[in-house]
Scaffold this motif. Structure first.
Motif, PDB file in Angstrom:
ATOM      1  N   ASP A 182     -85.481  18.196 -36.813  1.00 38.48           N
ATOM      2  CA  ASP A 182     -84.157  17.831 -37.323  1.00 38.48           C
ATOM      3  C   ASP A 182     -83.627  16.548 -36.686  1.00 38.48           C
ATOM      4  O   ASP A 182     -82.474  16.460 -36.265  1.00 38.48           O
ATOM      5  N   LEU A 183     -84.483  15.513 -36.653  1.00 40.36           N
ATOM      6  CA  LEU A 183     -84.074  14.215 -36.123  1.00 40.36           C
ATOM      7  C   LEU A 183     -84.333  13.081 -37.112  1.00 40.36           C
ATOM      8  O   LEU A 183     -84.330  11.904 -36.723  1.00 40.36           O
ATOM      9  N   SER A 184     -84.517  13.425 -38.375  1.00 40.92           N
ATOM     10  CA  SER A 184     -84.791  12.380 -39.370  1.00 40.92           C
ATOM     11  C   SER A 184     -83.675  11.354 -39.421  1.00 40.92           C
ATOM     12  O   SER A 184     -83.906  10.151 -39.611  1.00 40.92           O
ATOM     13  N   HIS A 185     -82.438  11.814 -39.234  1.00 46.05           N
ATOM     14  CA  HIS A 185     -81.288  10.903 -39.292  1.00 46.05           C
ATOM     15  C   HIS A 185     -81.191  10.009 -38.061  1.00 46.05           C
ATOM     16  O   HIS A 185     -80.372   9.082 -38.019  1.00 46.05           O
ATOM     17  N   LYS A 186     -82.038  10.262 -37.062  1.00 47.32           N
ATOM     18  CA  LYS A 186     -82.044   9.449 -35.841  1.00 47.32           C
ATOM     19  C   LYS A 186     -83.327   8.616 -35.735  1.00 47.32           C
ATOM     20  O   LYS A 186     -83.657   8.129 -34.659  1.00 47.32           O
ATOM     21  N   LYS A 187     -84.006   8.426 -36.838  1.00 45.48           N
ATOM     22  CA  LYS A 187     -85.294   7.753 -36.822  1.00 45.48           C
ATOM     23  C   LYS A 187     -85.229   6.367 -36.194  1.00 45.48           C
ATOM     24  O   LYS A 187     -86.126   5.965 -35.443  1.00 45.48           O
ATOM     25  N   ASN A 188     -84.181   5.622 -36.474  1.00 46.70           N
ATOM     26  CA  ASN A 188     -84.065   4.245 -35.976  1.00 46.70           C
ATOM     27  C   ASN A 188     -83.110   4.118 -34.789  1.00 46.70           C
ATOM     28  O   ASN A 188     -82.719   3.012 -34.411  1.00 46.70           O
ATOM     29  N   GLU A 189     -82.765   5.264 -34.197  1.00 46.35           N
ATOM     30  CA  GLU A 189     -81.878   5.263 -33.037  1.00 46.35           C
ATOM     31  C   GLU A 189     -82.695   5.051 -31.767  1.00 46.35           C
ATOM     32  O   GLU A 189     -83.822   5.526 -31.644  1.00 46.35           O
ATOM     33  N   TYR A 190     -82.134   4.314 -30.813  1.00 41.25           N
ATOM     34  CA  TYR A 190     -82.803   4.167 -29.528  1.00 41.25           C
ATOM     35  C   TYR A 190     -82.741   5.486 -28.764  1.00 41.25           C
ATOM     36  O   TYR A 190     -81.725   6.193 -28.793  1.00 41.25           O
ATOM     37  N   VAL A 191     -83.827   5.804 -28.072  1.00 39.69           N
ATOM     38  CA  VAL A 191     -83.916   7.077 -27.362  1.00 39.69           C
ATOM     39  C   VAL A 191     -82.782   7.233 -26.354  1.00 39.69           C
ATOM     40  O   VAL A 191     -82.244   8.318 -26.169  1.00 39.69           O
ATOM     41  N   GLU A 192     -82.373   6.147 -25.721  1.00 41.15           N
ATOM     42  CA  GLU A 192     -81.319   6.218 -24.708  1.00 41.15           C
ATOM     43  C   GLU A 192     -79.979   6.682 -25.289  1.00 41.15           C
ATOM     44  O   GLU A 192     -79.107   7.156 -24.558  1.00 41.15           O
ATOM     45  N   ASN A 193     -79.816   6.551 -26.603  1.00 43.13           N
ATOM     46  CA  ASN A 193     -78.560   6.950 -27.234  1.00 43.13           C
ATOM     47  C   ASN A 193     -78.562   8.408 -27.708  1.00 43.13           C
ATOM     48  O   ASN A 193     -77.551   8.879 -28.226  1.00 43.13           O
ATOM     49  N   LEU A 194     -79.688   9.098 -27.549  1.00 45.16           N
ATOM     50  CA  LEU A 194     -79.773  10.490 -27.986  1.00 45.16           C
ATOM     51  C   LEU A 194     -79.147  11.411 -26.947  1.00 45.16           C
ATOM     52  O   LEU A 194     -79.158  11.125 -25.747  1.00 45.16           O
ATOM     53  N   SER A 195     -78.612  12.532 -27.405  1.00 43.85           N
ATOM     54  CA  SER A 195     -78.114  13.553 -26.483  1.00 43.85           C
ATOM     55  C   SER A 195     -79.299  14.210 -25.777  1.00 43.85           C
ATOM     56  O   SER A 195     -80.454  14.058 -26.186  1.00 43.85           O
TER      57      SER A 195
END
Length: 317
Positions: free
Chosen positions: A124-137
């Motif tokens: 359930d991370l498809s919406h975070k595909k282009n997000e930098y890892v450092e910005n993830l919870s």
């Protein structure tokens, strides 16, 4: 289904400290094993040996038929390992992180795009595909780490405290993800301190203390070991005297447990019962025939905390 993990006499010593003491157990293919124990019990040591990161002092272990000491490369091909400390490359985007590990597993470039999309969808991370890892919870990072362990479609998942440090919502999401992997046929061997969640998804429980295996089996067997007799809870509306008389004279009732004043006022009573399901239904029928109106009638379902406290003694290495 056969045995996919076999551990025979594993011992690990660090000088005078014995972190693991003659551990032996077998795990069937498709099982979900909760590996629990106090800090210092030897859980992480066991997992590091199974994942070929640590050599045992004595004993042997096999994963999918491969020896962890003699065939480490083959073992690494069939396992996915998620350590208790999650190393992530925070300057990468989510898809780049998965792409990097897929490349490490020699997955062809042409296949990696579809694989990344499937893995991100699974966790359930498809919406975070282009997000930098450092910005993830933290919860997202742990789900991403779990996705990484699945890149090469391993048969066995070895997860060290996968829900550690997560908030309640993230723990629920991780639990549901493990349940989905279970449904996919993965064998899962994981440690946890959240005992209620371990019991909720596991087929088997292994309890370790001071480097020794003190209990191993399914939850039903564990609960049977916990109570020599069944504990029944009843709530009645009327005829309390007749009810208690029946309990005291029935040979199948071992002990009538004394309730507190509040429970007496609510018509609540508990007792130990020695008999099978048929005998229990007969007892309930006797109550009804005596004109006793039953509001509730159920057997106590001992939880994993009860089992853990009974089989461990608070010993640490």
């Amino acid at each position: 289904m056969g045995r996919i993990i076999e551990i025979d006499g594993l011992t690990k010593q660090y000088g005078t400290l014995t972190a693991l003491n003659n551990l032996s157990l077998s795990v069937e293919e498709g099982a979900v094993v909760g590996f629990i124990g106090p800090n210092g019990a030897g859980k992480t040591t066991t997992m590091r040996i199974l994942t070929t990161l640590l050599q045992p002092t004595l004993g042997q272990a096999w994963v999918a038929g491969y020896s962890v000491t003699e065939q480490p490369r083959e073992v690494r091909k069939v396992i996915g390992y998620m350590p208790d400390f999650f190393g992530v490359y925070e300057d990468m985007k989510t898809w780049e992180y998965l792409d990097f590990f897929a490349a490490c597993y020699d997955i062809p470039t042409i296949d990696r795009q579809g694989l990344m999309n499937d893995l991100l969808s699974l966790v359930d991370l498809s919406h975070k595909k282009n997000e930098y890892v450092e910005n993830l919870s933290r919860g997202m990072k742990q789900r991403l780490c779990l996705a990484r362990t699945l890149a090469h479609d391993p048969q066995v998942l070895i997860l060290d405290e996968p829900a550690s440090g997560l908030d309640p919502r993230a723990r629920i999401e991780m639990r549901e993800l493990l349940r989905e992997l279970k449904n996919m046929g993965k064998t899962i061997f994981f440690s946890s301190h959240i005992l209620s969640e371990v019991a909720d998804i596991c087929t088997n429980i292994a309890i370790l203390e001071a480097g020794k295996l003190v209990a191993f089996g399914d939850m039903a067997m564990m609960k049977k070991q916990l109570h020599s007799h069944r504990i029944i809870h009843v709530r009645v509306l009327n005829n309390l005297e007749s009810f208690h008389e029946l309990l005291l004279t029935d040979p199948r009732v071992i002990t009538v447990l004394a309730p507190d004043e509040k429970k007496i006022q609510q018509g609540l009573q508990s007792f130990e019962f020695a008999g099978d399901d048929q005998m229990l239904t007969e007892l309930l029928s006797d109550f009804i025939q005596a004109g006793i109106r039953i509001v509730s009638f159920h057997e106590e379902d001992g939880d994993l905390e009860d089992v853990f406290l009974k089989v461990t003694r608070g010993i640490i290495n």
